[in-house]
Design a protein around this motif. Structure first.
Motif, PDB file in Angstrom:
ATOM      1  N   VAL A 180       0.861  -1.065   0.041  1.00 33.24           N
ATOM      2  CA  VAL A 180      -0.194  -0.027  -0.090  1.00 33.24           C
ATOM      3  C   VAL A 180       1.033   1.327   0.176  1.00 33.24           C
ATOM      4  O   VAL A 180       1.646   1.462   0.908  1.00 33.24           O
ATOM      5  CB  VAL A 180      -1.011   0.017   1.159  1.00 33.24           C
ATOM      6  N   PRO A 181       0.905   2.016  -0.986  1.00 36.73           N
ATOM      7  CA  PRO A 181       2.115   3.322  -1.137  1.00 36.73           C
ATOM      8  C   PRO A 181       1.584   4.172   0.075  1.00 36.73           C
ATOM      9  O   PRO A 181       0.498   4.151   0.457  1.00 36.73           O
ATOM     10  CB  PRO A 181       1.237   4.005  -2.270  1.00 36.73           C
ATOM     11  N   ALA A 182       2.627   4.987   0.382  1.00 38.69           N
ATOM     12  CA  ALA A 182       2.813   5.728   1.709  1.00 38.69           C
ATOM     13  C   ALA A 182       1.690   6.795   1.285  1.00 38.69           C
ATOM     14  O   ALA A 182       1.096   7.447   2.240  1.00 38.69           O
ATOM     15  CB  ALA A 182       4.047   6.309   1.854  1.00 38.69           C
ATOM     16  N   ALA A 183       1.406   7.205   0.030  1.00 38.82           N
ATOM     17  CA  ALA A 183       0.597   8.225  -0.248  1.00 38.82           C
ATOM     18  C   ALA A 183      -1.094   7.940   0.148  1.00 38.82           C
ATOM     19  O   ALA A 183      -1.637   8.855   0.600  1.00 38.82           O
ATOM     20  CB  ALA A 183       0.515   8.765  -1.676  1.00 38.82           C
ATOM     21  N   VAL A 184      -1.209   6.592   0.032  1.00 44.35           N
ATOM     22  CA  VAL A 184      -2.459   5.954   0.151  1.00 44.35           C
ATOM     23  C   VAL A 184      -2.546   6.369   1.727  1.00 44.35           C
ATOM     24  O   VAL A 184      -3.744   6.530   2.477  1.00 44.35           O
ATOM     25  CB  VAL A 184      -2.756   4.812  -0.252  1.00 44.35           C
ATOM     26  N   LYS A 185      -1.640   5.535   2.650  1.00 46.94           N
ATOM     27  CA  LYS A 185      -1.756   5.343   4.150  1.00 46.94           C
ATOM     28  C   LYS A 185      -2.005   6.904   4.696  1.00 46.94           C
ATOM     29  O   LYS A 185      -2.653   7.102   5.528  1.00 46.94           O
ATOM     30  CB  LYS A 185      -0.465   4.934   4.561  1.00 46.94           C
TER      31      LYS A 185
ATOM     32  N   MET B  67       5.211  -1.867   6.436  1.00 48.95           N
ATOM     33  CA  MET B  67       5.631  -0.714   7.380  1.00 48.95           C
ATOM     34  C   MET B  67       6.768  -0.219   7.313  1.00 48.95           C
ATOM     35  O   MET B  67       7.234   0.749   7.981  1.00 48.95           O
ATOM     36  CB  MET B  67       5.284  -1.051   8.899  1.00 48.95           C
ATOM     37  N   ALA B  68       7.693  -0.688   6.226  1.00 49.85           N
ATOM     38  CA  ALA B  68       8.811  -0.160   5.906  1.00 49.85           C
ATOM     39  C   ALA B  68       8.898   1.402   5.534  1.00 49.85           C
ATOM     40  O   ALA B  68       9.940   1.973   5.663  1.00 49.85           O
ATOM     41  CB  ALA B  68       9.521  -0.725   4.773  1.00 49.85           C
ATOM     42  N   ASP B  69       7.785   1.937   5.295  1.00 50.49           N
ATOM     43  CA  ASP B  69       7.739   3.542   4.840  1.00 50.49           C
ATOM     44  C   ASP B  69       7.196   4.298   6.099  1.00 50.49           C
ATOM     45  O   ASP B  69       6.659   5.496   5.878  1.00 50.49           O
ATOM     46  CB  ASP B  69       6.659   3.753   3.919  1.00 50.49           C
ATOM     47  N   ASN B  70       7.657   3.926   7.203  1.00 47.20           N
ATOM     48  CA  ASN B  70       6.980   4.513   8.499  1.00 47.20           C
ATOM     49  C   ASN B  70       7.517   6.000   8.423  1.00 47.20           C
ATOM     50  O   ASN B  70       6.618   6.976   8.787  1.00 47.20           O
ATOM     51  CB  ASN B  70       7.380   3.958   9.810  1.00 47.20           C
TER      52      ASN B  70
END
Length: 305
Positions: free
Chosen positions: A28-33, A62-65
């Motif tokens: 799930v892309p960071a932008a969506v989160k 969760m690597a894009d925290n």
């Protein structure tokens, strides 16, 4: 029936962005989160569990925290929490200035071993320096207590085990705790006993209910907790999430369903149900499946007609 027995207001913590999305197989892309967090706070959520600082090897989702935390437009009055499994995770989280960190422990020895490869006592020892560092940095600390009524490996969990875990959490400085029915096997009486056990160490204002809906009991369990005066609950928009270590666990109760229940009881939440349904529809559409919330599905069908 009189509603005098229920709290006048309830605070919901939406765990969808973290607990809900962490086990999704598709990235799930960071932008969506980030957009999901923005939609949740716009709907009136004042507590959101955003991400976790675990090894990307174990939880790649969760690597894009850092990117997610940096991308959020923070609103005053909203508390942003993150999961930190150890001191290394906390030090990474500290860079992103969360309002609260979440540490965790299980009321079941077998679950603790399977989940984090150590005993309950060892897990608490591991978290003690994390809690201490957070409190020194002025960051709040919440403790998630998993398997408080049942365990996929041990079966039923005795209230004494829950009381022991709550006492251990209190002992290391954890400020508030979640009584979690991780695999969704709880029924109202069992949940009330787990809350009573927790209340030996924590006041009702610092206890929250976190109920999974595997057996369709999450709303009944919410009602049972409300009757005891509990007014903090965790839920997940669109019913996102589950427990990877619990076979058949369908996951968190949907925030939409809880809000609908509370509205029907005349309990204030500050949440706009229509906006919340939109937030759930947004993330469900991205994941390519219908919302896990029955209320959302009913309201969306009503809109469509």
């Amino acid at each position: 029936m009189s509603t005098a027995q229920y709290p006048a207001r309830v605070r919901l913590i939406d765990v969808g962005p973290r607990d809900g999305l962490q086990n999704e197989k598709q990235p799930v892309p960071a932008a969506v989160k980030i957009e999901l967090v923005h939609r949740l706070q716009a709907a009136g959520l004042t507590e959101i569990e955003v991400t976790s600082y675990v090894s990307p090897k174990w939880v790649p989702q969760m690597a894009d925290n850092h990117e997610v935390m940096a991308g959020i437009s923070r609103q005053p009055g909203v508390r942003y929490s993150v999961l930190t499994p150890n001191l290394k995770g906390f030090e990474a989280a500290l860079l992103d200035r969360p309002d609260e960190i979440v540490v965790f422990g299980a009321a079941s020895e077998a679950f603790s071993q399977k989940n984090i490869n150590c005993s309950i006592a060892e897990s608490i020892e591991r978290f003690a320096p994390v809690v201490d560092a957070a409190l020194q940095a002025g960051i709040a600390v919440r403790g998630a207590m998993s398997c408080t009524v049942g365990c996929p490996y041990e079966g039923e969990v005795a209230p004494e085990r829950v009381a022991m875990l709550a006492g251990l959490m209190k002992g290391i400085g954890v400020q508030r705790v979640d009584v979690a029915d991780t695999i969704g096997v709880g029924t109202p009486l069992k949940v009330q006993r787990a809350i009573e056990a927790t209340a030996q160490h924590y006041g009702l204002d610092t206890i929250s209910g976190h109920f999974h809906d595997t057996y369709g009991q999450a709303l009944s369990n919410t009602l049972a907790a409300l009757q005891m005066g509990v007014w903090n609950f965790q839920s997940s928009v669109a019913g996102l999430g589950g427990c990877p270590y619990a076979k058949g666990a369908t996951g968190n109760v949907a925030t939409e369903d809880v809000v609908y229940l509370l509205q029907g009881l005349g309990i204030a939440t500050g949440i706009d149900l229509d906006a919340l349904v939109d937030a759930g529809a947004f993330i469900s559409q991205h994941l390519g499946r219908p919302s896990g919330s029955r209320v959302a599905r009913a309201l969306l069908a009503k809109r469509a007609s």
